[in-house]
Design a protein around this motif. Sequence first.
Motif, mmCIF file in Angstrom:
data_model
loop_
_atom_site.group_PDB
_atom_site.id
_atom_site.type_symbol
_atom_site.label_atom_id
_atom_site.label_comp_id
_atom_site.label_asym_id
_atom_site.label_seq_id
_atom_site.Cartn_x
_atom_site.Cartn_y
_atom_site.Cartn_z
ATOM 1 N N PRO A 90 76.382 75.818 -21.570
ATOM 2 C CA PRO A 90 77.736 76.198 -21.342
ATOM 3 C C PRO A 90 78.198 74.480 -21.298
ATOM 4 C CG PRO A 90 76.111 75.717 -19.846
ATOM 5 C CD PRO A 90 75.296 75.808 -21.038
ATOM 6 N N LEU A 91 80.125 75.048 -21.686
ATOM 7 C CA LEU A 91 80.489 73.809 -22.589
ATOM 8 C C LEU A 91 81.568 73.231 -21.623
ATOM 9 C CD1 LEU A 91 78.709 73.268 -25.246
ATOM 10 C CD2 LEU A 91 81.269 73.517 -25.813
ATOM 11 N N PRO A 92 81.940 72.534 -20.590
ATOM 12 C CA PRO A 92 83.176 72.314 -19.022
ATOM 13 C C PRO A 92 84.385 71.798 -20.634
ATOM 14 C CG PRO A 92 81.377 70.262 -19.127
ATOM 15 C CD PRO A 92 81.204 71.151 -20.032
ATOM 16 N N LEU A 93 85.248 72.554 -20.476
ATOM 17 C CA LEU A 93 86.918 72.505 -21.317
ATOM 18 C C LEU A 93 87.360 71.249 -21.031
ATOM 19 C CD1 LEU A 93 88.208 76.363 -21.531
ATOM 20 C CD2 LEU A 93 86.271 75.162 -22.596
ATOM 21 N N LYS A 94 87.188 71.104 -19.409
ATOM 22 C CA LYS A 94 87.927 69.737 -18.706
ATOM 23 C C LYS A 94 86.277 69.033 -18.195
ATOM 24 C CE LYS A 94 91.993 69.353 -19.706
ATOM 25 N NZ LYS A 94 91.935 70.133 -21.637
ATOM 26 N N VAL A 95 85.860 68.020 -18.071
ATOM 27 C CA VAL A 95 85.280 67.462 -17.615
ATOM 28 C C VAL A 95 84.853 67.696 -16.064
ATOM 29 C CG1 VAL A 95 84.625 64.864 -16.411
ATOM 30 C CG2 VAL A 95 85.374 64.769 -19.126
#
Lengths: 355, 307
Positions: A287-292
Amino acid sequence: MGLRQCFTAADPLAYRLPADIDPSPFEFLYHPDLLVAPRVYGEEIATVAAVWGGRDPNRYGPSSISVLAIMRQVRWPGWDITRWKHDGQEGRLLSRDVGLGGATMSTNGRFSVEPGGAVWWYGDPYVARAAELDAATLQETGSVILGADFGTLALPAFAVDRAADRVFMRTDTSGSRVQVHRLSTQAKLADIWAPGEVRSIVLTHDGHVYLVDVLDWICCYDYEGRFRGALKATRAPSAPFGVVYGWDHYFKRLLRVVGTASATDGASTVRPEGFFPEPEAWELSPPLPLKVPRKGRTIYSFAHIAGEGGEPLAGRRLTFTAGAASSTVAADANGDALAPLTPAASGALLVQVTE
Amino acid sequence: MRSLVHGPVDLVVADSGDQPPDVGVGMATWVDGWGLAVMGSGFEVDLVQLTGRVVRVGSAWPGWSGIGWSHDDHPCLTDRFSSRWRRVSFPACGDREAGVVLPPRLNVAMLADRVLWFTGTDVRAHLLSSPSIDAVECTVLAGAGSGMIFPADLQAGRWWVVNLQTAELALYDAVAKDEVAGFRTSLGAGPLTGAAYSRALDLFFATRYVGGVHQLSVYANEPVAASISAPAFTPSAPRAGSLRTVRSRVLGDLSEPCGGRVVTFSATVGSFDRAAVETGPDGWAETIYRAPAGPSTGASVTATLVE
């Protein structure tokens, strides 16, 4: 395997012992390496040439799978063309026919099978020419398609569907492009492509064509040349006797024969396989966060689900878990899923995604 | 600098029989649904998955020697024999059109009237009416090295340009033929071998060659905060019993404004309307300071960034 495998033949493409092969008029052995101890079989596949399946009631079930292979053997004339027939459900060997075809075919063993079941040979070394064969004997029936009528002098890959008025031909000696023509008028309808060099043109039961390339990409087009999607199979294992693909018109599945090396005693290890042309989930991205992520801020976390070639898998349901919270989202047409995430506290947060 | 959200991960081939992944300098683009398409010096095309797994799609024959994107939203490749740029579809990389013949370029933006490429400092253009001639359209970044250009907002005609040596990134307006102010940033430290941007995900992708291994890193389109300015009062310094607006600005290392960050204000005397304030898109956080009723000297106000 990146495709959903649904069939592996129970029996291999069995070989004969020397005593079971017709006696030779000559004393010496052809291909004496076949009988170097501990090898005991009098023949071996040189090249797998074609595989197809269709309705054919037998004692095991309603359909059969046929495989053609060019053989080398210890008895005269040193070569053969053999057809094995397995039942389509369990893959039990039903029969084998030997002594088919002719010498030219045995050195240029390029065959294709029409959706209607007719077998074609297009390996003539001098002319770009495809000839229909009698299915029982592999002798030419007289129906011929000439590459020259379609503007080509080379025919490295070929398939025809006379009922649908289509011819498919690769004309480049090592190319990834296949031309689609009307058979009746020779008019070219489209160029269709695979990522790598096309090694099989497989026609299905429902008006689709699969281009299988040397990278084991399988690109699907309709008969008008419109791209319908791509799948990737696991790269074929070591295949000293080649790889061939075909279509099972009864069970509507992709057939593959990988010419794997013989066992130490020379026995065949080659078994037809069948796959439904749909990719298995092969890879789920982290899973990659699109923002921190930050405490109290809602962000979106992204995950991508794909088949073996990275082909996007639409509609798969992915569950994102972050602390006690979880949400389930269906992947879109790009295989992407986005889930909102709102960390309630400062510090590290473990986000996981599962299918 | 943009915020790293994934990686770096090593690139590993999916099929053991393939050559190791080889990202040619300046030859990468993002393809929705398929991932990061890169081209190697062996003229093959690979798709890089977010796990670092690399799947080969284009074979070495006929061989591709450049990668780019068109203004009407198609990936483009050029083959090394004809130098002809064509729009293609993935994964088959099949030709769709006759294409445009250009001098050898590794990476381009195909516009309706011209083809752009980026040297690392200059946006240069080949007019379609005379493609053999190219001329500087705008100087955007400084420093030596090669560069890349890739789409940011096709409707607005905006393209990202990156200097691969420094990893500095700028936004170029191909209509105004000038840099868009306020968007200069970087993708970590250079050098890079390639960079790309997903408009759907608003993420940047960068490849590096480190210690003999190609690596993938993913960056959010959000800067890393590097500094916060001292609190400043407007319109003037506070007086006893007065209300004053006080504000601080959060910036990245290339002065990128950092929005959405929480700044807490504290004071030795007096109080704030709100002590914890989120920065706006311009990076400013502001609140109201209530000075004490009686006079005071030596008081201080502090702004602290909470990441």
